[in-house]
Design a protein around this motif. Structure first.
Motif, mmCIF file in Angstrom:
data_model
loop_
_atom_site.group_PDB
_atom_site.id
_atom_site.type_symbol
_atom_site.label_atom_id
_atom_site.label_comp_id
_atom_site.label_asym_id
_atom_site.label_seq_id
_atom_site.Cartn_x
_atom_site.Cartn_y
_atom_site.Cartn_z
ATOM 1 N N VAL A 137 -11.107 -4.328 -7.620
ATOM 2 C CA VAL A 137 -11.703 -5.608 -7.993
ATOM 3 C C VAL A 137 -11.674 -6.463 -6.738
ATOM 4 C CG1 VAL A 137 -11.564 -7.595 -9.547
ATOM 5 C CG2 VAL A 137 -10.759 -5.348 -10.331
ATOM 6 N N ARG A 138 -12.868 -6.816 -6.274
ATOM 7 C CA ARG A 138 -12.965 -7.501 -4.977
ATOM 8 C C ARG A 138 -12.799 -9.011 -5.156
ATOM 9 N NH1 ARG A 138 -15.091 -5.322 -0.302
ATOM 10 N NH2 ARG A 138 -16.002 -3.534 -1.378
ATOM 11 N N VAL A 178 0.839 -1.201 0.000
ATOM 12 C CA VAL A 178 0.000 0.000 0.000
ATOM 13 C C VAL A 178 0.874 1.250 0.000
ATOM 14 C CG1 VAL A 178 -1.671 1.333 1.351
ATOM 15 C CG2 VAL A 178 -1.974 -1.120 1.046
ATOM 16 N N SER A 179 1.959 1.220 0.756
ATOM 17 C CA SER A 179 2.781 2.436 0.765
ATOM 18 C C SER A 179 3.442 2.635 -0.613
ATOM 19 C CB SER A 179 3.755 2.453 1.948
ATOM 20 O OG SER A 179 4.956 1.862 1.603
ATOM 21 N N ASN A 180 3.818 1.569 -1.291
ATOM 22 C CA ASN A 180 4.337 1.713 -2.673
ATOM 23 C C ASN A 180 3.261 2.292 -3.590
ATOM 24 O OD1 ASN A 180 5.737 -1.534 -2.176
ATOM 25 N ND2 ASN A 180 6.860 0.387 -2.018
ATOM 26 N N SER A 195 -7.802 -6.799 -4.676
ATOM 27 C CA SER A 195 -7.573 -7.230 -3.292
ATOM 28 C C SER A 195 -8.860 -7.837 -2.737
ATOM 29 C CB SER A 195 -7.118 -6.015 -2.461
ATOM 30 O OG SER A 195 -6.765 -6.427 -1.159
ATOM 31 N N ASP A 196 -8.863 -8.088 -1.428
ATOM 32 C CA ASP A 196 -10.056 -8.668 -0.791
ATOM 33 C C ASP A 196 -10.732 -7.611 0.073
ATOM 34 O OD1 ASP A 196 -8.307 -8.480 1.366
ATOM 35 O OD2 ASP A 196 -7.571 -10.513 1.022
ATOM 36 N N ASP A 197 -11.778 -7.998 0.787
ATOM 37 C CA ASP A 197 -12.522 -7.032 1.613
ATOM 38 C C ASP A 197 -11.607 -6.216 2.519
ATOM 39 O OD1 ASP A 197 -14.955 -7.665 0.631
ATOM 40 O OD2 ASP A 197 -15.487 -9.074 2.240
ATOM 41 N N THR A 198 -10.740 -6.927 3.250
ATOM 42 C CA THR A 198 -9.860 -6.234 4.203
ATOM 43 C C THR A 198 -8.986 -5.221 3.480
ATOM 44 O OG1 THR A 198 -9.719 -8.420 5.208
ATOM 45 C CG2 THR A 198 -8.290 -6.731 6.138
ATOM 46 N N GLY A 199 -8.399 -5.634 2.368
ATOM 47 C CA GLY A 199 -7.496 -4.758 1.621
ATOM 48 C C GLY A 199 -8.231 -3.562 1.045
ATOM 49 N N ILE A 200 -9.414 -3.801 0.520
ATOM 50 C CA ILE A 200 -10.165 -2.718 -0.118
ATOM 51 C C ILE A 200 -10.665 -1.728 0.940
ATOM 52 C CG2 ILE A 200 -12.278 -2.209 -1.425
ATOM 53 C CD1 ILE A 200 -11.594 -4.843 -3.015
ATOM 54 N N GLY A 249 -8.771 1.107 -0.447
ATOM 55 C CA GLY A 249 -9.524 1.263 -1.698
ATOM 56 C C GLY A 249 -10.059 2.660 -1.959
ATOM 57 N N ASN A 250 -9.696 3.632 -1.105
ATOM 58 C CA ASN A 250 -10.314 4.945 -1.203
ATOM 59 C C ASN A 250 -9.993 5.765 -2.441
ATOM 60 O OD1 ASN A 250 -12.047 5.060 0.810
ATOM 61 N ND2 ASN A 250 -10.579 5.802 2.353
ATOM 62 N N ASP A 251 -8.704 5.903 -2.713
ATOM 63 C CA ASP A 251 -8.334 6.818 -3.793
ATOM 64 C C ASP A 251 -8.035 6.107 -5.101
ATOM 65 O OD1 ASP A 251 -8.569 9.025 -2.142
ATOM 66 O OD2 ASP A 251 -6.628 8.551 -1.217
#
Ligand code: M6R
Length: 364
Positions: free
Chosen positions: A318-319, A285-287, A302-307, A311-313
């Motif tokens: 794709v879930r 995410v930082s990259n 990614s999955d629910d947790t990742g999004i 997933g904001n910006d």
């Protein structure tokens, strides 16, 4: 036959839950909760080093295999493309197993590399899809994939079946080396059994991927990022896109982006980030954020947790189903294949017969 599908490639993408289940069936012993390989005439416990050799998409299976084998079996692995391996005078030594991966079983460079190892007395193994092929006949240990005939020049179902066999191989080697307690093996079997269902869930995201494809089809260059075993998946995403849509694409290890490719980033370059949630998610995410700060248009897979977390910006996400890291490459293969496919369709290219490419590369 293509059935109701517009192209063989699309049919083969959708066949994956079934053919991967078929392949896994011949490697899993659900009652014993164990993974098994075909009978072999050598002892896996004596393997001290694995050299994996393949070309193109099959070589990315080798790269994923390196992560798995080193993690589970603690046996060192080298991965080479066959055209380099056969001419670089590799060190061949006792205890080494040379593992060749090929859909066709006829790729000239891979076959030559296999013969080179055999002549030097090295034990050879093959993960091969075409059962009647030369490599299938010549390997000391044949580990077949049961993907069935693959017609589309872009490899899809053969690739995920190769990954399934690679997972079985890594697990067996780990057990043979005394590195795999029974409860861990049971867990692995359970996760592998979940793959077809997770692939079905990934296939249900096709509508979102078509939306992403409309955007990607306008690009001149596309970057794919991934970490760990998802790094080879970034390479695979980029190769698929190049092959059938003729858009220039590169795959990078997420952490490498700031060592050069970040200079390419602006709002015209889509950045496809393959990032299942897990221990390394924050780093990816930082990259990704570094790239966003430079205008990158990110598509997050990614999955629910990742999004939820990142997933904001992004311009689109794709879930994916939440999967164990071991099986993530098998499941994340689906969106990268579908994306390449739908971009190619949007561009009107010949999906099943891309220009300049042959299904089986029998000359070097
Ligand atoms: O038949 P093989 O697996 O040995 O083929 C290796 C490559 O030629 C092949 O994977 C190629 O990269 C595909 N066109 C990828 O879609």
């Amino acid at each position: 036959e293509k059935g109701n599908y517009r192209h063989f490639m699309l049919k083969e993408i959708h066949e994956q839950p079934i053919v991967v289940a078929q392949t896994l069936k011949s490697y899993l012993r659900p009652l014993e909760e164990q993974v098994a390989l075909p009978d072999m005439e050598f002892d896996l416990s004596g393997v001290t080093r694995v050299s994996i050799v393949a070309c193109g998409t099959s070589s990315y299976v080798g790269m994923v295999g390196k992560y798995w084998i080193e993690q589970f079996a603690r046996v060192p692995v080298e991965v080479d493309v066959a055209s380099e391996y056969r001419y670089r005078d590799p060190v061949l030594e006792e205890g080494q197993l040379a593992l060749f991966i090929s859909q066709s079983g006829e790729t000239a460079d891979t076959l030559a590399a296999m013969r080179h190892c055999k002549e030097a007395g090295i034990t050879t193994a093959g993960i091969i899809n075409v059962p009647t092929s030369t490599m299938a006949r010549e390997a000391d240990l044949l580990m077949p994939t049961h993907a069935g005939p693959e017609i589309g020049v872009a490899s899809t179902k053969a690739f995920t079946c190769q990954l399934a066999v690679m997972a079985a191989f890594a697990t067996n080697l780990a057990r043979a080396k005394g590195r795999l307690p029974a409860d861990e093996e049971r867990e692995i079997v359970r996760h592998l059994q979940e793959v077809p269902e997770c692939m079905n869930a990934a296939l249900e995201r096709e509508d979102v991927i078509e939306k992403v494809a409309a955007f990607v089809a306008k690009a001149r260059d596309v970057l794919y990022l991934g970490r760990g075993p998802d790094y080879p998946m970034a390479l695979e995403g980029a190769l698929k896109l190049k092959e059938i849509s003729y858009i220039h694409a590169e795959g990078y290890a997420s952490g490498e982006m700031k060592h050069g490719p970040i200079a390419l980033i602006d709002e015209t370059v889509p950045l496809i980030v393959l990032a299942p949630s897990g221990p390394l998610f924050e780093k990816t995410v930082s990259n990704m954020q570094e790239a966003q700060a430079r205008g990158a248009q990110v598509v997050l897979i990614s999955d629910d947790t990742g999004i939820d977390e990142a997933g904001n910006d992004v311009i689109e996400y794709v879930r994916m189903p939440k999967v164990h890291p071991l099986i993530a490459p098998l499941v994340y293969a689906i969106p990268v294949q579908l994306l390449a496919y739908h971009v190619a369709v949007a561009k009107g290219t010949d999906v099943d017969q891309p220009r300049n490419l042959a299904k089986s590369v029998t000359v070097e």
